[in-house]
Design an enzyme around this catalytic site. Sequence first.
Site, PDB file in Angstrom:
ATOM      1  N   GLU A 184      39.762   6.633   7.156  1.00  0.00           N
ATOM      2  CA  GLU A 184      39.571   6.279   5.737  1.00  0.00           C
ATOM      3  C   GLU A 184      39.997   4.855   5.387  1.00  0.00           C
ATOM      4  OE1 GLU A 184      40.998   9.149   6.797  1.00  0.00           O
ATOM      5  OE2 GLU A 184      39.308  10.469   6.376  1.00  0.00           O
ATOM      6  N   GLU A 219      32.311  21.426   7.580  1.00  0.00           N
ATOM      7  CA  GLU A 219      32.405  20.673   8.837  1.00  0.00           C
ATOM      8  C   GLU A 219      31.077  20.677   9.588  1.00  0.00           C
ATOM      9  OE1 GLU A 219      34.837  18.811   9.525  1.00  0.00           O
ATOM     10  OE2 GLU A 219      36.569  19.609   8.443  1.00  0.00           O
ATOM     11  N   ASP A 253      38.325  14.947  -2.217  1.00  0.00           N
ATOM     12  CA  ASP A 253      37.747  13.649  -1.847  1.00  0.00           C
ATOM     13  C   ASP A 253      36.223  13.486  -1.845  1.00  0.00           C
ATOM     14  OD1 ASP A 253      37.729  15.294   0.405  1.00  0.00           O
ATOM     15  OD2 ASP A 253      38.893  13.966   1.690  1.00  0.00           O
TER      16      ASP A 253
HETATM   17  C1  DMJ Z   1      36.202  13.507   8.509  1.00  0.00           C
HETATM   18  O1  DMJ Z   1      35.722  14.662   9.087  1.00  0.00           O
HETATM   19  C2  DMJ Z   1      35.494  13.188   7.214  1.00  0.00           C
HETATM   20  O2  DMJ Z   1      35.734  11.863   6.867  1.00  0.00           O
HETATM   21  C3  DMJ Z   1      35.936  14.076   6.087  1.00  0.00           C
HETATM   22  O3  DMJ Z   1      35.345  13.706   4.864  1.00  0.00           O
HETATM   23  C4  DMJ Z   1      37.434  14.013   5.936  1.00  0.00           C
HETATM   24  N1  DMJ Z   1      38.155  14.156   7.157  1.00  0.00           N
HETATM   25  C5  DMJ Z   1      37.691  13.591   8.388  1.00  0.00           C
HETATM   26  C6  DMJ Z   1      38.326  12.297   8.828  1.00  0.00           C
HETATM   27  O4  DMJ Z   1      39.608  12.073   8.449  1.00  0.00           O
END
Ligand code: DMJ
Length: 525
Positions: A419, A145, A285
């Site tokens: 997304e 993060e 992901d």
């Molecule tokens: C974001 O912090 C980023 O896109 C991450 O890759 C996945 N989750 C959140 C948004 O949903």
Amino acid sequence: AGPPARTAPAARQQVPGASAEPPASHSRAPFRFDYERFRRSLRHPVRGARPAEDPETRARRMKIREMMKFAWDNYKQFALGKNELRPLTRNGHIGNMFGGLRGATVIDALDTLYIMELEEEFQEAKQWVEKSFDLNVNGEASLFEVNIRYIGGLLATYYLTGEEVFKSKALELGEKLLPAFNTPTGIPRGLPFLSPCSGMSWSWGWASAGSSILAEFGTLHLEFLHLSQLSGNPPSLVSLCLSQVMNIRRVLNRVEKPQGLYPNFLSPVTGSWVQHHVSIGGLGDSFYEYLLKSWLMSDKKDSEAKKMYDDALEAIEKHLVKKSAGGLTYIAEWRGGILDHKMGHLACFSGGMIALGAEHGAQDTRQRHMELAAEITSTCHESYTRSDTRLGPEAFRFDAGSEAMATRLGERYYILRPEVVESYMYLWRLTHQPKYRHWGWEVVQALEKHCRVEAGFSGIRDVYSSPPTHDNMQQSFFLAETLKYLYLLFCEDDVLSLEDWVFNTEAHPLPINHTDLQAAAAAQP
Ligand code: DMJ
């Protein structure tokens, strides 16, 4: 201090504007990143030209800009310096993801404010970074993060504006993350301890803390490559760390992959998979995303990343891509060989990723991958249109008669995630089919109707219930990603052109290294 690095530094890659010579010794003249030369190497102006355009498109773009201003103004008024805004109670939220760091929303919003030409608001955010952004903090932070939001946001804003403060804060923070890499395999632990005294002071708690997550240790490459090159010569701690990031690929290439798939958990101690859960959504992901984008960011020189991406996508197509009884294409999850017919909202980024890969991929797979990308994006759109609020749930399923709907109470929420609109943006740019703009506009209307409250935007607890109950949280990624991708959907293609930029997984743009144009830019006075 932890154990020393276990691998030889990998071959260095370049970012635009950086010296062609690797910083091999301390005796050389100090490296200086040539920002002007970098700007000359871009193919398009950053904020793009505005030829005569359709007034409706402009009006829609301006509406999204207004939403950004509203989200920012309320954060500034009620929560400046906290990590997120709580829009119902009109106060700030700090949470425990960032190890004592503050201002996640400021850092995540910077480049969006800049791109939307919200000049006054950008200056407010910049001032906070200059005067109040404190890196002398203590605490256990998420490496992932902090990297995607803080390092990504600061780097992108530096590349967009050339303002040194963003570069120096990014480099300083990067050094604080290095203790994460002191593990027997070099695979970082997910929760390094940020300390005010030294980047090398850290807790050994990782040894028992279990496994590292694929999407976390696989989502460092883009940012660390830029950090390393900006930190230059003599080599800083951050630039040495790039070899550790490159080492991650070596560990992954060595370990046996079940059916060619990458499980989500790996031991940083043994370098073996901890369990066989595979997902292109949460936990997996952005690992796949960063393989493709590492190749694109290297101006297609990083063939190792491209091969890993191609092989992974082939395995995903073979084992995880399914079609529902109602004809919807989806990507299932895999648990030790058994399919879970579920797609998370997070997995909906994959439509955009697969389209981007198809656009640049081999002739023989291009059409198939483009169709797959469009079908997945359409399925994610269905998950929105099948709800009462026209917003999509956290996860939807294709079992027990269900098609693209959440079946479990705990999966019905929507937390302002990006997304689905991210995929609309890529599919629009790559196909120009009007439906993607229509679908994006549906989301704008749903956000306005169900998520806008008096003092900001809030997530909702159940997309199938209208009017919904709010969760009282304006996530920082709403400003970094959701609103940015929506805005770009209604921009000309040359605004943050895909020819010049790759977006990190938090939608922070990082420049592509145009080797051809760099030489020309260097030759100019
Ligand atoms: C974001 O912090 C980023 O896109 C991450 O890759 C996945 N989750 C959140 C948004 O949903």
